[in-house]
Design a protein around this motif. Structure first.
Motif, PDB file in Angstrom:
ATOM      1  N   UNK A   3       0.835  -1.202   0.000  1.00  0.00           N
ATOM      2  CA  UNK A   3       0.000   0.000   0.000  1.00  0.00           C
ATOM      3  C   UNK A   3       0.871   1.255   0.000  1.00  0.00           C
ATOM      4  N   UNK A   4       0.416   2.271  -0.704  1.00  0.00           N
ATOM      5  CA  UNK A   4       1.104   3.556  -0.594  1.00  0.00           C
ATOM      6  C   UNK A   4       0.837   4.154   0.783  1.00  0.00           C
ATOM      7  N   UNK A   5       1.652   5.113   1.165  1.00  0.00           N
ATOM      8  CA  UNK A   5       1.498   5.761   2.459  1.00  0.00           C
ATOM      9  C   UNK A   5       1.479   7.275   2.288  1.00  0.00           C
ATOM     10  N   UNK A  19      -2.375  19.225  -6.516  1.00  0.00           N
ATOM     11  CA  UNK A  19      -1.237  18.322  -6.572  1.00  0.00           C
ATOM     12  C   UNK A  19      -1.394  17.277  -5.466  1.00  0.00           C
ATOM     13  N   UNK A  20      -1.334  16.004  -5.841  1.00  0.00           N
ATOM     14  CA  UNK A  20      -1.374  14.902  -4.879  1.00  0.00           C
ATOM     15  C   UNK A  20      -0.057  14.141  -4.950  1.00  0.00           C
ATOM     16  N   UNK A  21       0.521  13.838  -3.812  1.00  0.00           N
ATOM     17  CA  UNK A  21       1.769  13.072  -3.771  1.00  0.00           C
ATOM     18  C   UNK A  21       1.635  11.976  -2.720  1.00  0.00           C
ATOM     19  N   UNK A  22       2.457  10.942  -2.838  1.00  0.00           N
ATOM     20  CA  UNK A  22       2.426   9.841  -1.883  1.00  0.00           C
ATOM     21  C   UNK A  22       3.816   9.274  -1.684  1.00  0.00           C
ATOM     22  N   UNK A  54       3.024   2.968  -9.244  1.00  0.00           N
ATOM     23  CA  UNK A  54       1.588   3.027  -8.998  1.00  0.00           C
ATOM     24  C   UNK A  54       0.893   3.888 -10.047  1.00  0.00           C
ATOM     25  N   UNK A  55      -0.416   3.686 -10.141  1.00  0.00           N
ATOM     26  CA  UNK A  55      -1.274   4.496 -11.011  1.00  0.00           C
ATOM     27  C   UNK A  55      -2.393   5.091 -10.169  1.00  0.00           C
ATOM     28  N   UNK A  69       3.145  10.926  -7.691  1.00  0.00           N
ATOM     29  CA  UNK A  69       2.063  11.881  -7.490  1.00  0.00           C
ATOM     30  C   UNK A  69       1.373  12.205  -8.800  1.00  0.00           C
ATOM     31  N   UNK A  70       0.407  13.150  -8.709  1.00  0.00           N
ATOM     32  CA  UNK A  70      -0.370  13.534  -9.882  1.00  0.00           C
ATOM     33  C   UNK A  70      -0.709  15.010  -9.819  1.00  0.00           C
ATOM     34  N   UNK A  71      -0.618  15.682 -10.954  1.00  0.00           N
ATOM     35  CA  UNK A  71      -1.071  17.067 -11.093  1.00  0.00           C
ATOM     36  C   UNK A  71      -2.460  17.077 -11.726  1.00  0.00           C
ATOM     37  N   UNK A  72      -3.384  17.858 -11.128  1.00  0.00           N
ATOM     38  CA  UNK A  72      -4.732  18.001 -11.665  1.00  0.00           C
ATOM     39  C   UNK A  72      -4.935  19.449 -12.107  1.00  0.00           C
TER      40      UNK A  72
END
Length: 346
Positions: free
Chosen positions: A111-113, A126-129, A137-138, A164-167
């Protein structure tokens, strides 16, 4: 009076909305043709987000609710009957219950944290993990304006691995649940998916305030004025924290709803510094995401003597100079007299 049968064919359906499940049931056959009573249903489902059972009363045969798909989804529904056929009393059936088990597939500890999402100035997110080593991961997301879940179109990467992902603003929808799933696979097998739900207004971090000005009010106070950060955030949604200090003392905080602040005192012999930050207030969001502080804005003023003080200081200086000159004259005069006496004795 008669016994009330529970609803039948209770189902929990997953339309692929990353945690938004559909709950459906049918009316009991014994109550489908009843005409002199009102048939309603009481639905209860366990919210893992809130850690409690939530209750809905409805005349409909379906309901949608948010669940964490990494945990059990528990629901139960009963029939409620009231009217002439029950002499005005409300009769309740037994519960019909259903549980949807989470998928147990996935590499242990995969699992990511610490997923963290920040909605910057209500414009982009911006979401990061953090991830276990050597795993990629996707991210998929869904909200009520989408027909199906979408994959992140702009990943944030480190050494070629997604972290992470940029929205963009086009990806987002205000004031609605925003569901996220982060999963993936590796040569060793699938990774354990993790699900999240956010209300985007609670992730907003305002931009730094750039236009701020300080002026002197009379001889005892300083007055600050600033402009709200430029962007999509409505000015009535913001509240502010103003910090001030003298010289290198500790900062003291003041909380304001408006865009002005007047200090309680001003001493021109000291250096007065201020800084300001903002966040969404309780009427527009439920968060504690403050903007970054402004650069320190400092006010100094050279200490000026009053007119009376200047005359006193000038008079004192003249007296001291006169005393020094008189002392030197007396000393020189004494030396001359002493020298003359020595000549007579010789």
């Amino acid at each position: 009076l008669f016994l009330v049968d529970p609803p039948t064919n209770l189902q929990i359906l997953d339309p692929g909305y990353l945690g938004e499940l559909h709950i459906e049931w049918q009316a009991p056959a014994s109550l489908r043709s009843i005409s002199n009573c009102v048939l309603r249903y009481q639905l209860q489902y366990y919210s893992t987000d809130e850690g409690r059972w939530k209750t809905v009363r409805t005349t409909h045969l379906k309901h949608s609710a948010r669940f964490d798909l990494g945990k059990e989804a528990k629901v139960k529904v009963q029939s409620l009957l009231k009217g002439q056929c029950t002499n005005g009393s409300e009769l309740q059936s037994m519960w019909a219950e259903r549980t949807l088990q989470p998928s147990q597939e996935g590499i242990p500890e995969s699992r990511i944290k610490n997923l963290a999402c920040v909605f910057y100035n209500w414009e982009y997110m911006e979401c990061t993990w953090q991830r276990p080593p050597y795993l990629n991961y996707n991210l998929f997301y869904w909200h009520s304006k989408l027909d199906h879940a979408m994959e992140c179109a702009d990943y944030i990467q480190s050494n070629g691995v997604n972290i992470g992902c940029n929205f963009s603003s086009a990806d987002l929808e205000d004031y609605t649940d925003f569901n996220i799933c982060v999963n993936g696979s590796s040569a060793a097998g699938p990774l354990i998916p993790v699900y999240f739900r956010f209300e985007l207004q609670n992730l907003v971090k305002p931009a730094v305030i750039k236009k701020i000005n300080v002026t002197k009010v009379g001889n005892e106070r300083l007055h600050l004025e600033w402009k709200p950060p430029v962007g999509k955030i409505k000015s009535h949604c913001l509240e502010y924290e103003v910090q001030c200090r003298e010289d290198e003392n500790e900062w003291t905080s003041n909380f304001k709803k408006g865009t002005t602040f007047t200090s309680s005192r001003f001493d021109p012999r000291h250096r007065h510094c201020f800084r300001v930050r903002s966040k969404l207030n309780m009427y527009c969001a439920d968060n504690e995401l403050w903007s970054d502080w402004t650069a320190n804005l400092c006010f100094t003023e050279e200490y000026e003597l009053s007119e009376a003080s200047m005359f006193i200081a000038l008079g004192t200086s003249l007296i001291i100079l006169f005393a020094i000159a008189l002392s030197l004259w007396i000393r020189r005069r004494g030396l001359k007299i002493k020298g003359g006496e020595d000549c007579i004795l010789l």
